[in-house]
Design a protein around this motif. Structure first.
Motif, PDB file in Angstrom:
ATOM      1  N   PHE A  68      -4.658   0.840   3.352  1.00 23.51           N
ATOM      2  CA  PHE A  68      -4.260   0.209   2.091  1.00 23.51           C
ATOM      3  C   PHE A  68      -2.777  -0.135   2.077  1.00 23.51           C
ATOM      4  O   PHE A  68      -2.367  -1.115   1.465  1.00 23.51           O
ATOM      5  CB  PHE A  68      -4.597   1.092   0.894  1.00 23.51           C
ATOM      6  CG  PHE A  68      -6.058   1.149   0.561  1.00 23.51           C
ATOM      7  CD1 PHE A  68      -6.856   0.013   0.611  1.00 23.51           C
ATOM      8  CD2 PHE A  68      -6.651   2.342   0.199  1.00 23.51           C
ATOM      9  CE1 PHE A  68      -8.209   0.066   0.297  1.00 23.51           C
ATOM     10  CE2 PHE A  68      -8.002   2.410  -0.116  1.00 23.51           C
ATOM     11  CZ  PHE A  68      -8.776   1.271  -0.066  1.00 23.51           C
ATOM     12  N   ASP A  69      -1.949   0.658   2.747  1.00 24.25           N
ATOM     13  CA  ASP A  69      -0.511   0.380   2.805  1.00 24.25           C
ATOM     14  C   ASP A  69      -0.260  -0.965   3.487  1.00 24.25           C
ATOM     15  O   ASP A  69       0.533  -1.776   3.002  1.00 24.25           O
ATOM     16  CB  ASP A  69       0.217   1.501   3.542  1.00 24.25           C
ATOM     17  CG  ASP A  69       1.724   1.335   3.522  1.00 24.25           C
ATOM     18  OD1 ASP A  69       2.276   0.998   2.456  1.00 24.25           O
ATOM     19  OD2 ASP A  69       2.355   1.537   4.578  1.00 24.25           O
ATOM     20  N   TRP A  70      -0.930  -1.221   4.593  1.00 21.98           N
ATOM     21  CA  TRP A  70      -0.754  -2.486   5.315  1.00 21.98           C
ATOM     22  C   TRP A  70      -1.322  -3.664   4.532  1.00 21.98           C
ATOM     23  O   TRP A  70      -0.741  -4.757   4.516  1.00 21.98           O
ATOM     24  CB  TRP A  70      -1.376  -2.400   6.707  1.00 21.98           C
ATOM     25  CG  TRP A  70      -0.599  -1.491   7.582  1.00 21.98           C
ATOM     26  CD1 TRP A  70      -0.939  -0.224   7.965  1.00 21.98           C
ATOM     27  CD2 TRP A  70       0.687  -1.750   8.143  1.00 21.98           C
ATOM     28  NE1 TRP A  70       0.052   0.310   8.733  1.00 21.98           N
ATOM     29  CE2 TRP A  70       1.068  -0.602   8.865  1.00 21.98           C
ATOM     30  CE3 TRP A  70       1.555  -2.831   8.106  1.00 21.98           C
ATOM     31  CZ2 TRP A  70       2.268  -0.518   9.543  1.00 21.98           C
ATOM     32  CZ3 TRP A  70       2.760  -2.745   8.787  1.00 21.98           C
ATOM     33  CH2 TRP A  70       3.106  -1.594   9.493  1.00 21.98           C
ATOM     34  N   ILE A  71      -2.447  -3.459   3.870  1.00 24.31           N
ATOM     35  CA  ILE A  71      -3.034  -4.521   3.047  1.00 24.31           C
ATOM     36  C   ILE A  71      -2.085  -4.865   1.908  1.00 24.31           C
ATOM     37  O   ILE A  71      -1.849  -6.042   1.608  1.00 24.31           O
ATOM     38  CB  ILE A  71      -4.415  -4.100   2.512  1.00 24.31           C
ATOM     39  CG1 ILE A  71      -5.412  -3.931   3.659  1.00 24.31           C
ATOM     40  CG2 ILE A  71      -4.931  -5.104   1.481  1.00 24.31           C
ATOM     41  CD1 ILE A  71      -6.715  -3.277   3.259  1.00 24.31           C
ATOM     42  N   THR A  72      -1.514  -3.845   1.277  1.00 24.03           N
ATOM     43  CA  THR A  72      -0.570  -4.050   0.182  1.00 24.03           C
ATOM     44  C   THR A  72       0.652  -4.821   0.650  1.00 24.03           C
ATOM     45  O   THR A  72       1.091  -5.781   0.005  1.00 24.03           O
ATOM     46  CB  THR A  72      -0.156  -2.695  -0.419  1.00 24.03           C
ATOM     47  OG1 THR A  72      -1.328  -2.002  -0.857  1.00 24.03           O
ATOM     48  CG2 THR A  72       0.804  -2.877  -1.578  1.00 24.03           C
ATOM     49  N   LYS A  73       1.208  -4.426   1.789  1.00 23.59           N
ATOM     50  CA  LYS A  73       2.375  -5.134   2.336  1.00 23.59           C
ATOM     51  C   LYS A  73       2.030  -6.589   2.636  1.00 23.59           C
ATOM     52  O   LYS A  73       2.833  -7.490   2.392  1.00 23.59           O
ATOM     53  CB  LYS A  73       2.870  -4.452   3.614  1.00 23.59           C
ATOM     54  CG  LYS A  73       3.556  -3.130   3.363  1.00 23.59           C
ATOM     55  CD  LYS A  73       3.953  -2.482   4.670  1.00 23.59           C
ATOM     56  CE  LYS A  73       4.547  -1.109   4.444  1.00 23.59           C
ATOM     57  NZ  LYS A  73       4.906  -0.440   5.692  1.00 23.59           N
ATOM     58  N   ASN A  74       0.839  -6.828   3.146  1.00 23.16           N
ATOM     59  CA  ASN A  74       0.413  -8.188   3.459  1.00 23.16           C
ATOM     60  C   ASN A  74       0.314  -9.035   2.190  1.00 23.16           C
ATOM     61  O   ASN A  74       0.783 -10.178   2.159  1.00 23.16           O
ATOM     62  CB  ASN A  74      -0.924  -8.171   4.192  1.00 23.16           C
ATOM     63  CG  ASN A  74      -1.386  -9.544   4.597  1.00 23.16           C
ATOM     64  OD1 ASN A  74      -0.606 -10.379   5.042  1.00 23.16           O
ATOM     65  ND2 ASN A  74      -2.668  -9.789   4.431  1.00 23.16           N
ATOM     66  N   ILE A  75      -0.279  -8.492   1.146  1.00 23.81           N
ATOM     67  CA  ILE A  75      -0.413  -9.229  -0.108  1.00 23.81           C
ATOM     68  C   ILE A  75       0.957  -9.565  -0.684  1.00 23.81           C
ATOM     69  O   ILE A  75       1.221 -10.699  -1.084  1.00 23.81           O
ATOM     70  CB  ILE A  75      -1.254  -8.430  -1.132  1.00 23.81           C
ATOM     71  CG1 ILE A  75      -2.705  -8.363  -0.679  1.00 23.81           C
ATOM     72  CG2 ILE A  75      -1.149  -9.048  -2.527  1.00 23.81           C
ATOM     73  CD1 ILE A  75      -3.564  -7.401  -1.480  1.00 23.81           C
ATOM     74  N   ILE A  76       1.838  -8.587  -0.724  1.00 25.40           N
ATOM     75  CA  ILE A  76       3.161  -8.803  -1.311  1.00 25.40           C
ATOM     76  C   ILE A  76       3.963  -9.810  -0.502  1.00 25.40           C
ATOM     77  O   ILE A  76       4.541 -10.751  -1.055  1.00 25.40           O
ATOM     78  CB  ILE A  76       3.920  -7.470  -1.448  1.00 25.40           C
ATOM     79  CG1 ILE A  76       3.231  -6.602  -2.510  1.00 25.40           C
ATOM     80  CG2 ILE A  76       5.385  -7.709  -1.815  1.00 25.40           C
ATOM     81  CD1 ILE A  76       3.741  -5.178  -2.570  1.00 25.40           C
ATOM     82  N   THR A  77       4.002  -9.650   0.815  1.00 28.21           N
ATOM     83  CA  THR A  77       4.801 -10.570   1.629  1.00 28.21           C
ATOM     84  C   THR A  77       4.204 -11.972   1.654  1.00 28.21           C
ATOM     85  O   THR A  77       4.935 -12.952   1.768  1.00 28.21           O
ATOM     86  CB  THR A  77       4.985 -10.053   3.073  1.00 28.21           C
ATOM     87  OG1 THR A  77       3.703  -9.823   3.666  1.00 28.21           O
ATOM     88  CG2 THR A  77       5.797  -8.767   3.097  1.00 28.21           C
ATOM     89  N   SER A  78       2.898 -12.084   1.502  1.00 28.06           N
ATOM     90  CA  SER A  78       2.272 -13.405   1.461  1.00 28.06           C
ATOM     91  C   SER A  78       2.637 -14.171   0.198  1.00 28.06           C
ATOM     92  O   SER A  78       2.585 -15.400   0.170  1.00 28.06           O
ATOM     93  CB  SER A  78       0.753 -13.274   1.547  1.00 28.06           C
ATOM     94  OG  SER A  78       0.380 -12.754   2.804  1.00 28.06           O
TER      95      SER A  78
END
Length: 72
Positions: free
Chosen positions: A51-61
């Motif tokens: 979930f940490d990586w998914i969250t970072k991906n959503i925010i940076t996208s």
């Protein structure tokens, strides 16, 4: 508000990651908590840590290129 709705609709665990910080599986050794090697993670621990990586991906996208490089 739109980002919060999007993250919550993607998976409840993503919003929990933002509110509580990343999940790092730990194990107790000699009465001390240490980070658990990723090779020893259970399926549930792997999912929660992801979930940490998914969250970072959503925010940076959601950032423009200039914003992304400014943050990183």
């Amino acid at each position: 508000m739109r980002m919060k709705i999007f993250m919550h609709s993607t998976d409840k665990g993503i919003l929990e990651t933002i509110e509580n910080g990343p999940f790092i599986p730990q194990v107790k050794r000699d009465d001390v908590l240490i980070d658990k090697p990723s090779s020893d993670w259970t399926g549930v621990e792997s999912k929660k840590a992801k979930f940490d990586w998914i969250t970072k991906n959503i925010i940076t996208s959601a950032l423009s290129c200039d914003e992304f490089f400014g943050v990183s």
